[in-house]
Design a protein around this motif. Structure first.
Motif, PDB file in Angstrom:
ATOM      1  N   GLY A 212       1.404  -0.015   5.889  1.00 63.54           N
ATOM      2  CA  GLY A 212       1.701   1.396   6.088  1.00 63.54           C
ATOM      3  C   GLY A 212       2.747   1.938   5.140  1.00 63.54           C
ATOM      4  O   GLY A 212       3.520   2.826   5.496  1.00 63.54           O
ATOM      5  N   GLY A 213       2.766   1.430   3.907  1.00 70.30           N
ATOM      6  CA  GLY A 213       3.784   1.866   2.955  1.00 70.30           C
ATOM      7  C   GLY A 213       3.672   3.306   2.528  1.00 70.30           C
ATOM      8  O   GLY A 213       4.667   3.906   2.113  1.00 70.30           O
ATOM      9  N   GLY A 214       2.466   3.907   2.603  1.00 69.28           N
ATOM     10  CA  GLY A 214       2.365   5.304   2.188  1.00 69.28           C
ATOM     11  C   GLY A 214       0.962   5.856   2.104  1.00 69.28           C
ATOM     12  O   GLY A 214       0.759   7.066   2.194  1.00 69.28           O
ATOM     13  N   SER A 215      -0.055   4.999   1.922  1.00 74.80           N
ATOM     14  CA  SER A 215      -1.414   5.496   1.769  1.00 74.80           C
ATOM     15  C   SER A 215      -1.968   5.970   3.111  1.00 74.80           C
ATOM     16  O   SER A 215      -1.452   5.609   4.176  1.00 74.80           O
ATOM     17  CB  SER A 215      -2.312   4.408   1.172  1.00 74.80           C
ATOM     18  N   HIS A 216      -3.025   6.774   3.037  1.00 72.69           N
ATOM     19  CA  HIS A 216      -3.624   7.369   4.243  1.00 72.69           C
ATOM     20  C   HIS A 216      -3.844   6.304   5.314  1.00 72.69           C
ATOM     21  O   HIS A 216      -4.284   5.196   5.036  1.00 72.69           O
ATOM     22  CB  HIS A 216      -4.951   8.041   3.887  1.00 72.69           C
TER      23      HIS A 216
ATOM     24  N   ASP B 236       0.809  -1.223   0.000  1.00 75.62           N
ATOM     25  CA  ASP B 236       0.000   0.000   0.000  1.00 75.62           C
ATOM     26  C   ASP B 236       0.844   1.276   0.000  1.00 75.62           C
ATOM     27  O   ASP B 236       0.566   2.207   0.746  1.00 75.62           O
ATOM     28  CB  ASP B 236      -0.924  -0.004   1.220  1.00 75.62           C
ATOM     29  N   MET B 237       1.835   1.336  -0.875  1.00 74.63           N
ATOM     30  CA  MET B 237       2.732   2.495  -0.851  1.00 74.63           C
ATOM     31  C   MET B 237       2.206   3.660  -1.671  1.00 74.63           C
ATOM     32  O   MET B 237       2.174   4.796  -1.211  1.00 74.63           O
ATOM     33  CB  MET B 237       4.129   2.115  -1.334  1.00 74.63           C
ATOM     34  N   GLY B 238       1.819   3.410  -2.919  1.00 68.55           N
ATOM     35  CA  GLY B 238       1.370   4.509  -3.766  1.00 68.55           C
ATOM     36  C   GLY B 238       2.516   5.332  -4.298  1.00 68.55           C
ATOM     37  O   GLY B 238       3.687   4.928  -4.272  1.00 68.55           O
ATOM     38  N   LYS B 239       2.162   6.524  -4.783  1.00 72.36           N
ATOM     39  CA  LYS B 239       3.163   7.425  -5.340  1.00 72.36           C
ATOM     40  C   LYS B 239       2.823   8.850  -4.932  1.00 72.36           C
ATOM     41  O   LYS B 239       1.705   9.139  -4.503  1.00 72.36           O
ATOM     42  CB  LYS B 239       3.258   7.306  -6.871  1.00 72.36           C
ATOM     43  N   ALA B 240       3.790   9.735  -5.054  1.00 77.28           N
ATOM     44  CA  ALA B 240       3.571  11.145  -4.733  1.00 77.28           C
ATOM     45  C   ALA B 240       4.540  11.978  -5.557  1.00 77.28           C
ATOM     46  O   ALA B 240       5.538  11.467  -6.073  1.00 77.28           O
ATOM     47  CB  ALA B 240       3.771  11.398  -3.240  1.00 77.28           C
ATOM     48  N   GLU B 241       4.236  13.261  -5.676  1.00 76.16           N
ATOM     49  CA  GLU B 241       5.033  14.151  -6.525  1.00 76.16           C
ATOM     50  C   GLU B 241       6.101  14.852  -5.694  1.00 76.16           C
ATOM     51  O   GLU B 241       5.803  15.510  -4.697  1.00 76.16           O
ATOM     52  CB  GLU B 241       4.125  15.186  -7.193  1.00 76.16           C
ATOM     53  N   ARG B 242       7.350  14.736  -6.114  1.00 79.69           N
ATOM     54  CA  ARG B 242       8.457  15.361  -5.393  1.00 79.69           C
ATOM     55  C   ARG B 242       8.426  16.885  -5.504  1.00 79.69           C
ATOM     56  O   ARG B 242       9.057  17.576  -4.690  1.00 79.69           O
ATOM     57  CB  ARG B 242       9.795  14.827  -5.900  1.00 79.69           C
ATOM     58  N   ASP B 243       7.708  17.409  -6.487  1.00 84.13           N
ATOM     59  CA  ASP B 243       7.635  18.865  -6.624  1.00 84.13           C
ATOM     60  C   ASP B 243       6.485  19.476  -5.822  1.00 84.13           C
ATOM     61  O   ASP B 243       6.237  20.671  -5.887  1.00 84.13           O
ATOM     62  CB  ASP B 243       7.524  19.257  -8.097  1.00 84.13           C
ATOM     63  N   GLY B 244       5.762  18.645  -5.074  1.00 86.68           N
ATOM     64  CA  GLY B 244       4.668  19.159  -4.253  1.00 86.68           C
ATOM     65  C   GLY B 244       3.367  19.363  -4.980  1.00 86.68           C
ATOM     66  O   GLY B 244       2.386  19.838  -4.384  1.00 86.68           O
TER      67      GLY B 244
END
Length: 565
Positions: free
Chosen positions: A489-493, A247-255
């Protein structure tokens, strides 16, 4: 009105940062910047019943977006600039300024187009162990169909001459998607997915590899060179270190923002694993990978985010609800969690050693470990093909040589004190462990791993909801139950627990993190749980035992005997 960028990504890198400058005479707090790829887009609004709140209501989904007042002086002077990270996604880019907010967007201006020097270049390699211990596969993405360039990998032992091995090529189209938004506003061409097999590897030897495409004139388009270490042979007595999380997902490093943007811990987990790259050997990501939810560009974003890991370590994956689930498509759960993907991108973008890639279950022998990876999005109950696989996987391992037997699945088929399971009174997925617990007990599964619940929890050694050992951190002697771990708890809410703590729950942590297994030899195993925020260990236990402790008779796990002498 003005909108421009500096610099344009005209070079060989697969990732670049650009500065986008913008401004107009009527700035408002609702103005926002969108990134589109391909550069041409439809700026009108379209119905999108699958969108989450605070997502753009456009006919063409932007890859990502950011409010214009992210730049501090925008509302005062009508001018701003932001830095954005772009990855090579096989097409050109444009940047657009909208007013009217996300619900009623009105196009103000569009930038000139930007493009990587070679938008078709091979990018973001993903290693995975093959069907045998001496086989490593590498999968990557490019814009080259086989009709215009031959994909291959050049590889060999470090310091030796390389050999070239051809790769197979797959892709999929909009018609492969099962519903919206994957079939509609979220669709984006996935490019071509190539997989090559590096076979007859020497155990623990270091190898180099480089993916490439040979054009019709004989020239080669190369990607970056990488190295990997070959897996140990089954039963090999050497230090073996394994990372497990879900459950990690992804996110943007530029915010910036993106569709289905609810994985705030994703980058922390990714960065900890990148920092610690020399201290583990293989990764198991047990479902819910990018949370693309039908927005196909996010599969590229995810493969780019984990590429520093997957290019050097085998990255084994499992199927989760956000990869597979869609009504009336043959899955066990009739829900819309995949956004219409119905498993197609996950089953194509990543290789895993399943007999049928549509059935996401397989085994991995890694030295002293055997992993039985189940697919919680297909029926696992007794009498099903998956149940047959699970029993075969658990029963065919030679425990004197591979003492550490691990079961994994995405949904919690074992035990969790998550609040919604507690509300149902089950502390598991409906019918989760009813069929499987007798297999875990009969074949003496050491640890059963699950994700889906976005937190960390560890149980005592359990059978039939009863703790069979009073110890909490040092286990030894006869093995009489399975330890259940939720590592979602890899990254998602984050998910909430029930307030009443069950007796079998030894440790709970409402935070982002991942786990690590270290086998020192055939008798000693160390388990560790680390937080993603700092990489420090917050929970651990050890197992010390001999082969006879696995063979010993315990409840529902006794071999029949005869009175004959």
């Amino acid at each position: 009105c003005a909108l421009d960028m500096d610099p344009s990504p005209h070079h060989d890198e697969d990732t670049v940062w650009v500065t986008v400058k913008y401004g107009w005479d009527n700035p408002t707090p609702d103005d926002w910047i969108a990134v589109f790829s391909p550069a041409d887009f439809i700026s009108g609004t379209c119905p999108n019943p699958e969108r989450y709140p605070a997502e753009p209501l456009l006919c063409t989904a932007p890859i990502k977006y950011q409010y214009a007042n992210y730049s501090a002086n925008y509302l005062k002077g009508g001018k701003g600039s932001i830095r954005l990270q772009l990855i090579n996604q096989r097409a050109d880019f444009s940047f657009a300024l909208f007013t009217g907010g996300l619900e009623n967007p009105k196009l103000v201006s569009v930038s000139k187009k930007a493009v990587f020097k070679n938008p078709k270049a091979p990018v973001f390699p993903r290693l995975a162990q093959g069907k045998t211990h001496d086989e490593m596969t590498v999968t990557w993405t490019s814009g080259y169909d086989v009709s215009e360039a031959y994909p291959f990998v050049e590889w060999g032992m470090a310091g030796a001459a390389g050999t070239r091995t051809p790769a197979g090529t797959l892709t999929f189209n909009r018609g492969s998607m099962c519903g919206e938004p994957a079939r509609t506003v979220g669709w984006r061409e996935p490019g071509f997915i190539h997989t090559a097999f590096m076979r007859n590897l020497w155990p623990n030897k270091e190898y180099f590899y480089k993916i490439g495409h040979e054009l019709s004139d004989g020239t080669v388009v190369w990607a970056k060179p990488y190295t990997f270490r070959a897996p140990p042979t089954p039963g090999q007595n050497s230090l073996q270190r394994i990372i497990v999380f879900g459950d990690m997902g992804k996110a943007e490093r530029d915010g910036s923002n993106e569709f289905a943007n609810y994985q705030p811990g994703s980058l922390n987990t990714t960065d900890r694993l990148i920092e610690d790259l020399d201290n583990y050997d293989i990764v198991f990501h047990i479902g819910d990978m990018p949370y693309a939810n039908g927005y196909l560009s996010q599969w590229d974003q995810f493969t780019a985010q984990v590429a520093p890991i997957s290019a050097k370590k085998p990255y084994m994956v499992a199927s989760g609800n956000h990869e597979r689930d869609w009504p009336n498509t043959g899955g066990f759960f009739d829900v819309e969690d995949s956004g219409g993907e119905c498993g197609v991108p996950a089953e194509t973008m990543y290789y895993y050693p399943a007999e049928n890639r549509a059935n996401f279950w397989y085994k991995v022998d890694y030295g002293m470990f055997r992993f039985c990876v189940a697919d919680s999005e297909h029926d696992w109950r007794e009498g099903t093909p998956q149940y047959k696989f699970i029993e075969e996987c658990l029963s065919t391992v030679d425990r004197k040589h591979q003492p550490w037997l691990i079961f994994t699945a995405h949904r919690v088929l074992g035990y969790s004190s998550n609040s919604w399971y507690a509300d149902q009174g089950s502390f598991e997925e409906p019918e989760g462990r009813e069929s499987l617990q007798k297999l875990w007990q009969k074949y003496r599964v050491d640890i059963a791993y699950f994700g889906h619940v976005h937190n960390y929890e560890r149980t005592c050694p359990l059978y039939q909801s009863q703790c069979v050992n009073s110890e909490k951190s040092h286990y030894s002697g006869t093995m009489n139950g399975t330890i259940f771990v939720v590592a979602g708890g890899g990254g998602s809410h984050l998910s909430e627990y029930t307030t009443a703590i069950p007796k079998w729950s030894i440790f709970r942590d409402h935070d982002y993190g991942f786990t690590k297994l270290t086998a020192f030899n055939h008798s000693s195993l160390l388990f560790e749980y680390m937080k993603s925020s700092d990489g420090k260990v917050y929970d651990s236990f050890t197992i010390h035992r001999d082969y006879r402790d696995v063979l010993s008779c315990v409840h529902d796990s006794c071999f029949p005997t005869t009175l004959a002498s």
